[in-house]
Design a protein around this motif. Sequence first.
Motif, PDB file in Angstrom:
ATOM      1  N   HIS A 146       0.829  -1.213   0.000  1.00 23.56           N
ATOM      2  CA  HIS A 146       0.000   0.000   0.000  1.00 23.56           C
ATOM      3  C   HIS A 146       0.863   1.263   0.000  1.00 23.56           C
ATOM      4  CE1 HIS A 146      -3.381   2.657   0.821  1.00 23.56           C
ATOM      5  NE2 HIS A 146      -2.663   3.180   1.807  1.00 23.56           N
ATOM      6  N   ASN A 150       1.467   4.544  -3.062  1.00 20.80           N
ATOM      7  CA  ASN A 150       0.929   5.853  -2.699  1.00 20.80           C
ATOM      8  C   ASN A 150       2.036   6.823  -2.323  1.00 20.80           C
ATOM      9  OD1 ASN A 150      -2.293   5.702  -2.432  1.00 20.80           O
ATOM     10  ND2 ASN A 150      -1.415   3.728  -1.884  1.00 20.80           N
ATOM     11  N   GLU A 173      -4.726  -1.677  -3.654  1.00 15.47           N
ATOM     12  CA  GLU A 173      -6.106  -1.189  -3.763  1.00 15.47           C
ATOM     13  C   GLU A 173      -6.169   0.205  -4.359  1.00 15.47           C
ATOM     14  OE1 GLU A 173      -7.829  -1.465   0.070  1.00 15.47           O
ATOM     15  OE2 GLU A 173      -7.693  -3.672   0.174  1.00 15.47           O
ATOM     16  N   THR A 174      -5.183   1.032  -4.046  1.00 13.36           N
ATOM     17  CA  THR A 174      -5.166   2.404  -4.557  1.00 13.36           C
ATOM     18  C   THR A 174      -3.777   2.720  -5.099  1.00 13.36           C
ATOM     19  OG1 THR A 174      -4.545   3.330  -2.403  1.00 13.36           O
ATOM     20  CG2 THR A 174      -6.908   3.143  -2.902  1.00 13.36           C
ATOM     21  N   PHE A 194      -7.926  -1.623 -10.839  1.00 20.84           N
ATOM     22  CA  PHE A 194      -6.631  -1.013 -10.539  1.00 20.84           C
ATOM     23  C   PHE A 194      -5.955  -0.517 -11.808  1.00 20.84           C
ATOM     24  CE2 PHE A 194      -2.033  -1.174 -10.040  1.00 20.84           C
ATOM     25  CZ  PHE A 194      -1.867  -0.392  -8.902  1.00 20.84           C
ATOM     26  N   LYS A 197      -7.411   2.758 -12.781  1.00 18.49           N
ATOM     27  CA  LYS A 197      -6.985   3.791 -11.839  1.00 18.49           C
ATOM     28  C   LYS A 197      -5.520   4.154 -12.070  1.00 18.49           C
ATOM     29  CE  LYS A 197      -8.256   4.580  -7.188  1.00 18.49           C
ATOM     30  NZ  LYS A 197      -8.824   5.769  -7.555  1.00 18.49           N
ATOM     31  N   GLU A 201      -4.516   7.879 -12.602  1.00 21.51           N
ATOM     32  CA  GLU A 201      -3.765   8.550 -11.527  1.00 21.51           C
ATOM     33  C   GLU A 201      -2.302   8.783 -11.893  1.00 21.51           C
ATOM     34  OE1 GLU A 201      -4.983   9.813  -8.828  1.00 21.51           O
ATOM     35  OE2 GLU A 201      -7.028   9.064  -9.140  1.00 21.51           O
TER      36      GLU A 201
END
Length: 420
Positions: A146, A150, A173-174, A194, A197, A201
Motif C-alpha cells: 500500500h 501511494n 487497492e489504490t 486497478f 486507476k 492517476e
Amino acid sequence: MVKRRGTSKLLRMKGSENTDDLISGLPDMLLHHIMSFLNTREAVQTCILSKRWKNVWRTLPYLYLNFNDFKLDVSNRYSPDLFIDFVSNLLLHRDPTCLHTFQLDCRYPLNYDDEIISGWARYALMHSPRVLSLLVPKNAASQLCHSVFNCTSLEELHFGYINMLDQIKLVPETIVAPHLRHLRLYNVHLNEKFMEKMFSECPGLTDLHLVWCILKIRSIRSQKLKCLTLHQCEYEVDMQVIDAPSLTELCIKGLEAIRYEINITSMPSLLKVVVSYSSFQPRWSVIFPRFSNVQQLELKGPSIETLLETELPTCPIFHNLRSLFIQLHCRTCDIALTANFVRYCPKLEELVLSLDYYCQCATTLTNVFRETRISKELRTATLFRPKLLRKIKVFHIDCCIKAEQIVQALKHKGLWECRN
C-alpha cells in the motif's frame, strides 16, 4: 616570447600547489554524482580518503543496497549479518536529506525478520525518492504494498517479489503517483479496476513492465504508453484488447498462457516487437499484419518455425524492417522458412540467427546466406552458436561474399564443424 613563457611556467608552478586533490575541491553535488557510479558500500568507504570526504556520504542521494555486494570471500559465501549491520547503520547515521534513488535488492531469504527490511523501505518512502526499486522477500513486499503505490514523489518504480515458483498476490487497492513514468512489477495481482486507476492517476506513465504478474484484466488501454512488456504473466480472464496508439516497443513472452487472440489495435508508432513462443497456438496466425511497420523484430521460442510456416501464406511486406532476430532450435530447425520470410523484408540491414549447438549443418547455413541476398540492403548477418556450453561465438559475415566461401573459411579456422 620569453616573458610569456616565464609567465606560463610561473602559473604552472603556482597551480601545482593545489592540484594534488582537485576532486576534493568540487562541491558536494558533483561529488555525489561521482559516487553515484559506485554501490553504496564503496561510496561509504570513500570517507577514509581525507577530511573532505569524511562526511560526504551522509548526504548522498543515491543509495544502492544489494545483498550480493556482501561476499565474505571468493567462494561466493555471503554474510546476512554484515549486510544488516551495514544498512541499519547507514540509515541511522545518514543526514535526513531527500533521496533521488533508493535501490534495495535482498530478494533471497536471509533468515531474519521482514520488519527490518520493511523499516528500511519506509525510511526511503519518508525521504521523497524519485526512483525506487524494492526487490524483497514476499512477506516484506506484502507489508509495503500500500505504501509503495501511494508515494507521490515517484517517477520510476520497480517493485515485487522475484520468485516465479512461489507466487504471492500483492493486491494494491489504490495508487497515487502523479509523476510516475516507469513502472516494473513482479508477482503483483492486477485487476481491471486497478489498471484503470493506474492510467488515470499516473497520467505520465509511458513504460510498463509486468513480470510473472497475475492479470485479471480484459484490456490495456493508454494513449501515452510507449513501452509494454508482458513477461510470462498468468491470465485469470481472457485479455481481449491492447489499445496503445503511442506504443513504440512491445514485448510479449509466454503467449501460450493467452487462451484467445488479443485484438491489437493500430499502432502507427511501433518500432520494436519481441514475441516469444514456448508452444504454438494456431490462433496467432494473424499476428504479423499488426506489426508490418516495425523496424526491429525478434522471434524467440521452440515454436518459431511453426509460426513462420503458418504466417507465410498471409505474410505482409515489412517495408520498414531493418533488424531481424530469429531463434531456431535443433529439433525443428528449418532455415528454409527463415530464408523465405526474409523475402518479405526488402530493406533488411541486419539478420541475427541464434542456433542450438546441434544445429551445425553447413549446407543449411549456405542456403540461408544465399537466400538472404534477396535483400539488397543487407550488409551483415550475425550467427550465435554456443559450443559445449562455452562462451557464445559471434560471426559477422559480409553477405557480399559467396556463402560457400564463408563456410569453408569457418571450417578452416575451426569455428564450424559439420555433422551429417
